[in-house]
Design a protein around this motif. Structure first.
Motif, PDB file in Angstrom:
ATOM      1  N   PHE A   1       0.839  -1.197   0.000  1.00 17.46           N
ATOM      2  CA  PHE A   1       0.000   0.000   0.000  1.00 17.46           C
ATOM      3  C   PHE A   1       0.878   1.253   0.000  1.00 17.46           C
ATOM      4  N   ARG A   2       1.869   1.292   0.884  1.00 15.22           N
ATOM      5  CA  ARG A   2       2.767   2.451   0.952  1.00 15.22           C
ATOM      6  C   ARG A   2       3.530   2.624  -0.358  1.00 15.22           C
ATOM      7  N   HIS A   3       3.973   1.508  -0.903  1.00 17.16           N
ATOM      8  CA  HIS A   3       4.737   1.545  -2.153  1.00 17.16           C
ATOM      9  C   HIS A   3       3.889   2.097  -3.297  1.00 17.16           C
ATOM     10  N   LEU A   4       2.662   1.599  -3.409  1.00 19.28           N
ATOM     11  CA  LEU A   4       1.792   2.030  -4.506  1.00 19.28           C
ATOM     12  C   LEU A   4       1.305   3.462  -4.323  1.00 19.28           C
ATOM     13  N   VAL A   5       1.071   3.879  -3.074  1.00 20.27           N
ATOM     14  CA  VAL A   5       0.642   5.256  -2.819  1.00 20.27           C
ATOM     15  C   VAL A   5       1.761   6.235  -3.164  1.00 20.27           C
ATOM     16  N   SER A   6       2.983   5.893  -2.800  1.00 22.24           N
ATOM     17  CA  SER A   6       4.097   6.805  -3.091  1.00 22.24           C
ATOM     18  C   SER A   6       4.331   6.954  -4.594  1.00 22.24           C
ATOM     19  N   GLN A   7       3.939   5.941  -5.352  1.00 23.73           N
ATOM     20  CA  GLN A   7       4.051   6.030  -6.818  1.00 23.73           C
ATOM     21  C   GLN A   7       2.821   6.687  -7.439  1.00 23.73           C
ATOM     22  N   GLY A   8       1.770   6.884  -6.632  1.00 22.43           N
ATOM     23  CA  GLY A   8       0.550   7.516  -7.140  1.00 22.43           C
ATOM     24  C   GLY A   8      -0.331   6.570  -7.921  1.00 22.43           C
ATOM     25  N   LEU A   9      -0.252   5.277  -7.642  1.00 19.48           N
ATOM     26  CA  LEU A   9      -1.018   4.286  -8.403  1.00 19.48           C
ATOM     27  C   LEU A   9      -2.386   3.963  -7.794  1.00 19.48           C
ATOM     28  N   ILE A  10      -2.644   4.431  -6.573  1.00 21.86           N
ATOM     29  CA  ILE A  10      -3.952   4.201  -5.952  1.00 21.86           C
ATOM     30  C   ILE A  10      -4.719   5.516  -6.001  1.00 21.86           C
ATOM     31  N   PRO A  11      -5.810   5.582  -6.774  1.00 23.78           N
ATOM     32  CA  PRO A  11      -6.529   6.848  -6.927  1.00 23.78           C
ATOM     33  C   PRO A  11      -7.227   7.256  -5.630  1.00 23.78           C
ATOM     34  N   GLY A  12      -7.220   8.559  -5.371  1.00 24.01           N
ATOM     35  CA  GLY A  12      -7.899   9.112  -4.204  1.00 24.01           C
ATOM     36  C   GLY A  12      -7.103   9.052  -2.928  1.00 24.01           C
ATOM     37  N   VAL A  13      -5.887   8.529  -2.962  1.00 22.80           N
ATOM     38  CA  VAL A  13      -5.055   8.426  -1.767  1.00 22.80           C
ATOM     39  C   VAL A  13      -3.749   9.139  -2.049  1.00 22.80           C
ATOM     40  N   LYS A  14      -3.346   9.980  -1.102  1.00 25.02           N
ATOM     41  CA  LYS A  14      -2.039  10.625  -1.279  1.00 25.02           C
ATOM     42  C   LYS A  14      -1.272  10.565   0.029  1.00 25.02           C
ATOM     43  N   LYS A  15       0.013  10.686  -0.079  1.00 24.47           N
ATOM     44  CA  LYS A  15       0.900  10.594   1.082  1.00 24.47           C
ATOM     45  C   LYS A  15       0.691  11.807   1.982  1.00 24.47           C
ATOM     46  N   VAL A  16       0.584  11.541   3.265  1.00 21.72           N
ATOM     47  CA  VAL A  16       0.383  12.603   4.234  1.00 21.72           C
ATOM     48  C   VAL A  16       1.739  13.148   4.656  1.00 21.72           C
ATOM     49  N   SER A  17       1.850  14.456   4.713  1.00 21.24           N
ATOM     50  CA  SER A  17       3.059  15.077   5.248  1.00 21.24           C
ATOM     51  C   SER A  17       2.647  16.330   5.999  1.00 21.24           C
ATOM     52  N   TRP A  18       3.368  16.644   7.076  1.00 24.73           N
ATOM     53  CA  TRP A  18       3.058  17.842   7.842  1.00 24.73           C
ATOM     54  C   TRP A  18       4.309  18.520   8.308  1.00 24.73           C
TER      55      TRP A  18
END
Length: 89
Positions: A72-89
Motif C-alpha cells: 500500500f505504501r509503495h503504490l501510494v508513493s508512486q501515485g497508483l492508488i486513486p484518491g489516496v495521497k501521502k500525508v506530510s506535515w
C-alpha cells in the motif's frame, strides 16, 4: 513475499470453500453435524486467511484495498492508488 506453495494452498482452499458452501449451509440448517464433520476440513471458511493479492503476505492486510500495508505504501508513493495521497506535515 510468501512462498508459492502457501499461495497455491490458499487458492486451493478458496475453491474448496466455494464448492462445499451450499452443502455446509444445508447441513447446518438441518443440524446434521455428523455429516458436516465428514466434509473436508478445508471446506470451512474459517480456514481461509486474508492475503495480499500482490505478495501473498498475510500480516498487515488492508481489507479495503486487498493488499498489505507495505505494498500500500509503495503504490501510494508512486501515485497508483486513486484518491489516496501521502500525508506530510
Amino acid at each position: 513475499m510468501a512462498k508459492e506453495s502457501i499461495k497455491a494452498r490458499q487458492k486451493k482452499r478458496e475453491k474448496i470453500v466455494l464448492k462445499y458452501a451450499k452443502i455446509r449451509k444445508r447441513l447446518k440448517l438441518s443440524n446434521n453435524y455428523k455429516l458436516l464433520q465428514k466434509l473436508p476440513r478445508n471446506a470451512s471458511p474459517v480456514r481461509l486467511r486474508n492475503r495480499c493479492s500482490i505478495t501473498g503476505r498475510c500480516r498487515g492486510y488492508m481489507r479495503k484495498f486487498g493488499i498489505s500495508r507495505i505494498m500500500f505504501r509503495h503504490l501510494v508513493s508512486q501515485g497508483l492508488i486513486p484518491g489516496v495521497k501521502k500525508v506530510s506535515w
